[in-house]
Design a protein around this motif. Structure first.
Motif, PDB file in Angstrom:
ATOM      1  N   ASP A  16      37.234  38.587  33.277  1.00 40.56           N
ATOM      2  CA  ASP A  16      36.898  38.583  34.701  1.00 40.56           C
ATOM      3  C   ASP A  16      37.604  37.485  35.478  1.00 40.56           C
ATOM      4  O   ASP A  16      37.292  37.262  36.661  1.00 40.56           O
ATOM      5  CB  ASP A  16      35.387  38.436  34.873  1.00 40.56           C
ATOM      6  CG  ASP A  16      34.638  39.688  34.468  1.00 40.56           C
ATOM      7  OD1 ASP A  16      34.878  40.741  35.081  1.00 40.56           O
ATOM      8  OD2 ASP A  16      33.832  39.625  33.518  1.00 40.56           O
ATOM      9  N   HIS A  34      39.119  38.406  38.957  1.00 38.51           N
ATOM     10  CA  HIS A  34      38.121  38.516  40.026  1.00 38.51           C
ATOM     11  C   HIS A  34      37.687  37.132  40.494  1.00 38.51           C
ATOM     12  O   HIS A  34      37.506  36.898  41.699  1.00 38.51           O
ATOM     13  CB  HIS A  34      36.907  39.303  39.536  1.00 38.51           C
ATOM     14  CG  HIS A  34      37.224  40.698  39.088  1.00 38.51           C
ATOM     15  ND1 HIS A  34      37.667  41.682  39.953  1.00 38.51           N
ATOM     16  CD2 HIS A  34      37.166  41.278  37.858  1.00 38.51           C
ATOM     17  CE1 HIS A  34      37.871  42.807  39.278  1.00 38.51           C
ATOM     18  NE2 HIS A  34      37.573  42.591  38.008  1.00 38.51           N
ATOM     19  N   ASP A  41      40.792  44.972  31.602  1.00 41.04           N
ATOM     20  CA  ASP A  41      39.946  45.654  32.579  1.00 41.04           C
ATOM     21  C   ASP A  41      40.782  46.566  33.480  1.00 41.04           C
ATOM     22  O   ASP A  41      41.634  46.084  34.230  1.00 41.04           O
ATOM     23  CB  ASP A  41      39.212  44.612  33.423  1.00 41.04           C
ATOM     24  CG  ASP A  41      38.139  45.216  34.295  1.00 41.04           C
ATOM     25  OD1 ASP A  41      38.121  46.457  34.455  1.00 41.04           O
ATOM     26  OD2 ASP A  41      37.300  44.455  34.823  1.00 41.04           O
ATOM     27  N   ASP A  58      39.960  47.963  36.133  1.00 36.48           N
ATOM     28  CA  ASP A  58      39.625  47.791  37.548  1.00 36.48           C
ATOM     29  C   ASP A  58      40.669  46.973  38.298  1.00 36.48           C
ATOM     30  O   ASP A  58      40.747  47.044  39.539  1.00 36.48           O
ATOM     31  CB  ASP A  58      38.260  47.120  37.700  1.00 36.48           C
ATOM     32  CG  ASP A  58      37.117  48.059  37.367  1.00 36.48           C
ATOM     33  OD1 ASP A  58      37.375  49.277  37.228  1.00 36.48           O
ATOM     34  OD2 ASP A  58      35.972  47.589  37.232  1.00 36.48           O
ATOM     35  N   TYR A  59      41.479  46.196  37.584  1.00 34.12           N
ATOM     36  CA  TYR A  59      42.485  45.384  38.271  1.00 34.12           C
ATOM     37  C   TYR A  59      43.564  46.227  38.926  1.00 34.12           C
ATOM     38  O   TYR A  59      44.303  45.725  39.769  1.00 34.12           O
ATOM     39  CB  TYR A  59      43.106  44.376  37.305  1.00 34.12           C
ATOM     40  CG  TYR A  59      42.182  43.223  36.998  1.00 34.12           C
ATOM     41  CD1 TYR A  59      41.720  42.393  38.016  1.00 34.12           C
ATOM     42  CD2 TYR A  59      41.766  42.968  35.703  1.00 34.12           C
ATOM     43  CE1 TYR A  59      40.861  41.341  37.745  1.00 34.12           C
ATOM     44  CE2 TYR A  59      40.912  41.914  35.418  1.00 34.12           C
ATOM     45  CZ  TYR A  59      40.455  41.103  36.446  1.00 34.12           C
ATOM     46  OH  TYR A  59      39.595  40.069  36.180  1.00 34.12           O
ATOM     47  N   THR A  82      42.878  48.478  40.973  1.00 37.32           N
ATOM     48  CA  THR A  82      42.341  48.898  42.274  1.00 37.32           C
ATOM     49  C   THR A  82      41.751  47.744  43.075  1.00 37.32           C
ATOM     50  O   THR A  82      41.116  47.979  44.102  1.00 37.32           O
ATOM     51  CB  THR A  82      41.257  49.981  42.075  1.00 37.32           C
ATOM     52  OG1 THR A  82      40.205  49.471  41.241  1.00 37.32           O
ATOM     53  CG2 THR A  82      41.846  51.223  41.443  1.00 37.32           C
ATOM     54  N   THR A  83      41.932  46.501  42.625  1.00 38.58           N
ATOM     55  CA  THR A  83      41.457  45.372  43.420  1.00 38.58           C
ATOM     56  C   THR A  83      42.361  45.193  44.640  1.00 38.58           C
ATOM     57  O   THR A  83      43.394  45.847  44.769  1.00 38.58           O
ATOM     58  CB  THR A  83      41.445  44.079  42.583  1.00 38.58           C
ATOM     59  OG1 THR A  83      42.741  43.902  41.986  1.00 38.58           O
ATOM     60  CG2 THR A  83      40.390  44.134  41.496  1.00 38.58           C
ATOM     61  N   PRO A 133      45.960  44.675  43.859  1.00 39.43           N
ATOM     62  CA  PRO A 133      45.930  44.889  42.415  1.00 39.43           C
ATOM     63  C   PRO A 133      46.471  43.664  41.674  1.00 39.43           C
ATOM     64  O   PRO A 133      47.452  43.056  42.112  1.00 39.43           O
ATOM     65  CB  PRO A 133      46.844  46.110  42.220  1.00 39.43           C
ATOM     66  CG  PRO A 133      46.789  46.823  43.534  1.00 39.43           C
ATOM     67  CD  PRO A 133      46.705  45.747  44.570  1.00 39.43           C
TER      68      PRO A 133
END
Length: 351
Positions: A257, A260, A285, A287-288, A290-291, A294
């Motif tokens: 994380d 983030h 992860d 999800d990175y 779509t942060t 990115p």
């Protein structure tokens, strides 16, 4: 009416014919032994899958007093619950190890981190993959008492000559990431580093400081306590990095994380990513992608770590000689927008 031919279990010889190799090569590929190239090993495993072949390892194990079961354990932190399967690295590690074990005819038992010592000592297993060994590791100590083959996922903090382990090549991976940031224009790269009694932070710190020495740049490190709340602790550590004068123009984090956390710390200081600060982390992860923006990540390839761990453990169970007991998996860089500064109009026109 003619009855259909009864299905017969594919043989080792059938796999050898399909793969175009000897039965000895098939055996070595399935048992993770021998001096085979990775391409040959994967070719044989693919042939075995096509034929639906599964080694009778469980039957052989029972015949010699074994169980046909491999254990996958994780270190413990006292009574603190750690949901490993919710961490992308360990989830991919587990799936990779499970697939490799099943291909070789073994069951893989994934054990919780909260088991009592009695259960650790009495659960029937032929061998154990122990994840994340610590300096003072109660699980590792108990497993050694059992006298069964054991390897570590990750290097032991205080390794012994007889230790067997599989790990990502952290030095090569971090250098890959640092070189990428330098090519993106970073000149003052900061590192947020967890305080922990496993080998990972020490290996990362050594690779980072060595790279900085070679480049003739200052090492910018802020440490933080990884327990009990590394989210807040790391954001505070990144805040201390960003308060420095001169401020870092890039920050790396090394936990799942961390990206983030670095983005959150940058927002608190009004910094834009990547215009004011480049951001990257070591993480699996997804999800990175779509942060906002990115985030560039370094993958330690835990799926391959899990596969190699099963290969090595089965080789030790079978007492094969000439087996490399310490294996490294090469990380992969996934560049994204957080480390790609926009080209200015002046740069584009050459003016």
């Amino acid at each position: 009416m003619e009855s259909s031919r009864a299905w017969r279990r594919p043989t080792l010889g059938a796999v050898a014919v399909r793969a175009g190799v000897s039965t000895a090569t098939v055996s070595n590929a399935l048992n993770g032994t021998g001096r085979l190239s990775e391409a040959t090993r994967q070719h044989v495993l693919a042939a075995a899958r096509e034929l639906g072949y599964a080694p009778a390892s469980t039957a052989r194990a029972l015949a010699r007093g074994g169980t046909g079961v491999l254990g996958l354990t994780m270190t413990t932190y006292g009574d603190l619950p750690v949901s490993y399967t919710e961490i992308p690295y360990y989830a991919q590690l587990t799936l990779g190890a499970m697939a490799a074990a099943h291909e070789r005819g073994y069951l893989l038992l994934v054990m919780p981190s909260s088991m009592s010592p009695w259960m650790w000592l009495n659960t029937p297993m032929d061998g154990v993959i122990h994840g994340g060994p610590r300096a003072e590791d109660p699980v590792r100590a108990i497993l050694r008492e059992r006298g069964i083959p054991m390897i570590s996922e990750g290097r032991p903090p205080e390794p012994h000559r007889c230790d067997a382990w599989v790990d990502a090549d952290h030095e090569a991976g971090l250098r890959l990431l640092l070189d990428h940031l330098a090519r993106s224009g970073a000149r003052r790269i900061g590192l947020s580093l967890p305080l922990h009694d496993d080998a990972y932070p020490r290996l990362i710190a050594h690779a980072y400081r060595s790279w900085c020495d070679e480049q003739g740049v200052s090492a910018l490190v802020e440490e933080y306590a990884s327990l009990p709340d590394y989210f807040t602790a790391e954001q505070d550590a990144v805040g201390r990095l960003l308060d420095r004068d001169p401020r870092p123009d890039a920050v790396i984090g090394v936990y799942s994380d961390s990206g983030h956390n670095i983005l959150a710390a940058a927002r608190r200081q009004g910094l834009r990513v990547p215009q004011d600060l480049l951001v990257a982390c070591v993480s699996e992860d997804p999800d990175y992608a779509t942060t906002t923006p990115p985030v560039t990540t370094l993958s330690l390839r835990p799926d391959l770590v899990g596969t190699e761990a099963v290969d090595l453990l089965i080789a030790l169970i079978n007492a094969r000689s000439g087996v490399e007991r310490r294996r490294l998996v090469q990380p992969v860089l996934v560049p994204r927008r957080s480390t790609r500064r926009a080209v200015s109009r002046t740069d584009r026109t050459g003016g």
